[in-house]
Structure formats: C-alpha cells, structure tokens
Design a protein around this motif. Structure first.
Motif, mmCIF file in Angstrom:
data_model
loop_
_atom_site.group_PDB
_atom_site.id
_atom_site.type_symbol
_atom_site.label_atom_id
_atom_site.label_comp_id
_atom_site.label_asym_id
_atom_site.label_seq_id
_atom_site.Cartn_x
_atom_site.Cartn_y
_atom_site.Cartn_z
ATOM 1 N N ASN A 1 53.865 19.454 71.334
ATOM 2 C CA ASN A 1 54.029 19.871 72.727
ATOM 3 C C ASN A 1 53.404 21.233 73.016
ATOM 4 N N ARG B 1 43.711 25.664 80.801
ATOM 5 C CA ARG B 1 43.788 25.456 79.346
ATOM 6 C C ARG B 1 42.551 26.019 78.639
ATOM 7 N N HIS C 1 52.234 25.879 76.787
ATOM 8 C CA HIS C 1 53.082 24.698 76.905
ATOM 9 C C HIS C 1 52.256 23.489 77.334
ATOM 10 N N ALA C 2 52.436 22.373 76.603
ATOM 11 C CA ALA C 2 51.637 21.183 76.869
ATOM 12 C C ALA C 2 51.954 20.579 78.232
ATOM 13 N N GLY C 3 53.198 20.676 78.667
ATOM 14 C CA GLY C 3 53.553 20.077 79.946
ATOM 15 C C GLY C 3 53.289 20.988 81.126
ATOM 16 N N GLY C 4 53.479 22.282 80.932
ATOM 17 C CA GLY C 4 53.427 23.202 82.053
ATOM 18 C C GLY C 4 52.075 23.806 82.345
#
Length: 433
Positions: free
Chosen positions: A293, A254, A245-248
């Motif tokens: 996202n 990463r 998830h891009a936000g979490g």
C-alpha cells in the motif's frame, strides 16, 4: 571421407573416451550441496570432494597432481624429453557451478582435457610422458562462477597473479569471509600468491566448453572456433522517487521509483536489441519500502552489459545513460549508477585459433565448409589467464542453447568429436613449435 589428422587412433577409442566423459559428468553431478539439484561453490566440502575425484582421475592416466594455494586442482604429464621444468600447455576449465546448475558447463572441459592426455600419452611408457615437446597440464579451476562470494574468476585470478587483497573481506550469505573460508578449507591466505604462474612456464591455454547459446544448434554444426571472450560491465542502478500512500496519492503527484526502474529495464532491451553483439540484461529488480500500500520511493536494479568489443559496449552504456536521464527527468525521479565489475574483451590468439580450426577440420568430411567462428558472450577463466599466456577455445554444440540450468545438454557424439578436435589441436601446436 574424413580429413586425415595427426592423432592416429581408432575412432572406437575416442568414442569410449566420450562415454567416459559423460559418465563422469553424471558422477560429478551427484556431488552437490543440495539434494535434487547441482550446486558446488568455492571452498565448500563439495569443492574438496570433486578435487579429490579429479586428482584420482589424473593419477589414473599417469599425471602427477597437486592442489594449488587457491584450491585449483592440477595434473601434469612430462614431455617426450622428460624435462621436469619444461613449459606446459594448460588444458581445462572449472568444476564449480551456479545454483541449480546443469552438469556440463565447465565440467565437460576438464574431463575432455583428461581424455586428450590419455590419448596423447606414449603407450606403455612407465615414465608417463607424451610425445610432445612441451608438458601437458590439466587444471580444474575452483571458482569461475563467483556463486559464493559474488566475485567470479577467483581461482584463475590467483593463477594469473592478479589476486586482489581487497577480496579477503568478501563474505558469503552466511557472513563467512573469504579469508575465513580459506582457513576452513585448509588453505593459507598468506600463501595465495604461490598459485601464480609465470608466462615462461606456459605454452598457452586451451579450453573446450559447451556453447552457452544456440548458434551452433541453429547452424546444425557440432564444433566452433572461439574468436574472443566478451567484454563486460556490471552496474547497480538506484532510482529515487517519493514514497507516499497508495490510495491517497493521485497519479499526477506520484514519483514512482519502481515504474521508472521498469521503464529503464525496457529501455535497456530496446537499445541493446538494435546493436550487433552487445547484450544488456536486467537480472535483479527490487522496490522499497516494499509494502503493498505504498508507492515505491526507491528501486534498485542490476545491469549486465556485454559486448564483443570494449568500444561498442561503452558506447551502448552512454546511450543507456542518456535514455535514463530522459526517463527519470520526465517522471520527476533521480538515478545513480555504481559500477561493480569491468573486464575487457579477451581475444583468442591467432595461432591457437588456427590449431583449433585444424583440429575441427580433422573431424569433418572432405569438402565440408570451414568451421564456424563465434565470439563468446559468456565469461570464462581464459579472461584471467589471458594476462599471462595465449588463450584458445573450442565450443561444443548445446541443443537449444540452454545453460546455467538443469536442461543444458551436449551429445556423446559431439563430445567425441570435441575430444578428437582438441587432441588434434594440441598435436598441430606441437608440430608448429
């Protein structure tokens, strides 16, 4: 004063020939699958149309014509002896294009070859012969670019006897196989071997081509001798990370495959810029799953690697491999490479380099420096034809070095010089033999 050559024709004849070449480049540019741009691919209706035009122009100057079993268009004119089976000097280039192409890449070489035949034909000879000890053939190769099926040099590979039956399953963007396209075009896949030529049938191969770079333009010179055609290797590289998830997902967790691939592309540029005559290009880059996202979990990129010498090219690839190991290790990524193309460097024959040099010298004033000698970083049909006969090439200046683009260019004056130089080269070869 210009050096005296062997051609012995008035300059206005050569100037007229050059204007005819430029007009025919414009005419062929109108044969396109896409309105407003130039695109002609292998075994298409446009391919058939330009072959018919080329055959018409060949017959106009007394050549006998045929389309071979791979769709290449040929014309032949007999030597002074009239011997029907005399070996031939092959002149030409290709008529297919990349998408949104310019009008000169390949095309100008075919049309210049026709004008050389026109100049060397014995005036008034109803038997249509030249004053040469060998026949002349002009060939318009059908698939140098590989635009439709992703495999370049199909036409010249057939002529050189190096056709690979594995290619029959190649498909185009519409899902049409190469075998199906042969049949639709009216060719018999079972007879493609008939396009192959034996070395004993040929004296050599000479090609005129626009330079696909800026060296002649920077030097302020019109023509150059080509020393070799670059060796090439192409790879599909895959970088594997983790899609999250891009936000979490914080940065320290990463494993972004796209960033690793991007760093790899910059490493290719950095390594190759430090080398002499080794060129690396990343032309394609795609991320998966490709959502706005999601941290990319996989990236795929292409690598096109070219060098003047095979050893230098391969040494640079090993350096790129080591650097990718370092990048991916630091980022917690994995990578792999699949080689999709490999071709050795092809060196132009010393004799053909000499006659091209003499041809260019005949266009220069007394006291001028020798012409430039350049290697070709771009691929050409000579890479395949070199397997069966000697190869020589002549480059023409391309202002600003733009190619594979509508802005590629060559001047009428340089084409005139090129026609004279190519005709002189043919005469020098005949005198040498």
């Amino acid at each position: 004063m210009t050096r005296r050559g062997l051609l012995g024709v008035e300059s206005d004849l050569v100037a007229t020939a050059a204007r005819r070449v430029m007009a025919r480049c414009d005419e062929l540019a109108r044969v396109s699958a896409i309105r407003g741009s130039i695109e002609r691919v292998y075994l298409s209706p446009e391919h058939a149309r330009v072959n018919r035009l080329a055959a018409e122009w060949m017959r106009e100057i007394g050549m006998t014509t045929r389309q071979d079993a791979a769709g290449n268009q040929l014309g032949r004119i007999a030597p002074v002896s009239g011997e029907p089976d005399a070996p031939a000097l092959l002149l030409g280039s290709h008529l297919d294009t990349v998408p949104d192409a310019g009008r000169f890449d390949g095309i100008v070489g075919v049309l210049m070859a026709l004008e050389v035949v026109r100049l060397l034909r014995v005036p008034g000879d109803e038997a249509a012969r030249t004053g040469l000890p060998f026949a002349l053939e002009v060939i318009a190769f059908s698939d140098e670019e590989g635009t439709r099926f992703g495999k370049a040099l199909l036409g010249s590979s057939a002529v050189s006897g190096s056709w690979n039956d594995d290619w029959w399953t190649l498909t185009d963007a519409e899902g049409t196989s190469l075998r199906e396209a042969f049949l639709d075009f009216g060719l018999d896949p079972g007879r493609v071997g008939e396009a192959a030529r034996r070395p004993a049938e040929l004296v050599g191969y000479l090609e005129a081509h626009i330079e696909q770079g800026p060296q002649l333009d920077r030097r302020g010179e019109s023509l150059a001798v080509v020393s070799s055609i670059a060796s090439a290797r192409r790879f599909q590289l895959t970088v594997e990370g983790e899609a999250r998830h891009a936000g979490g997902t914080p940065y320290d967790m990463r494993h972004d495959a796209l960033l690793g691939a991007s760093e790899a592309a910059l490493a290719v540029e950095r390594i190759c810029r430090g080398e002499h005559h080794v060129i690396g290009t990343v032309g394609q880059l795609e991320a998966f799953p490709g959502a706005v996202n999601i941290v990319p979990g996989e990236a795929q990129l292409s690598l096109d690697l070219r060098g003047e010498f095979d050893g230098e090219r391969d040494r640079v690839w090993l350096a790129i491999e080591r650097e990718l190991d370092t990048i991916m290790g630091r980022r917690g990524l994995r990578w792999r490479a699949r080689e999709v193309h490999s071709a050795p460097a092809v060196f132009c024959a010393p004799l053909l380099q000499d006659v091209v040099r003499e041809g260019i010298l005949s266009t220069l004033p007394d006291g001028a420096d020798d012409p430039a000698i350049l290697f070709s970083p771009a691929g050409h049909d000579g890479m395949a034809i070199g397997a069966i006969t000697d190869v020589g090439m002549l480059f023409l200046r391309n202002p600003h070095g733009i190619s594979h683009h509508p802005d590629e260019a060559v001047s009428t004056a340089d084409v005139a010089l090129g026609i004279r130089a190519l005709a002189e080269a043919v005469l020098q070869l005949a005198a040498d033999r």
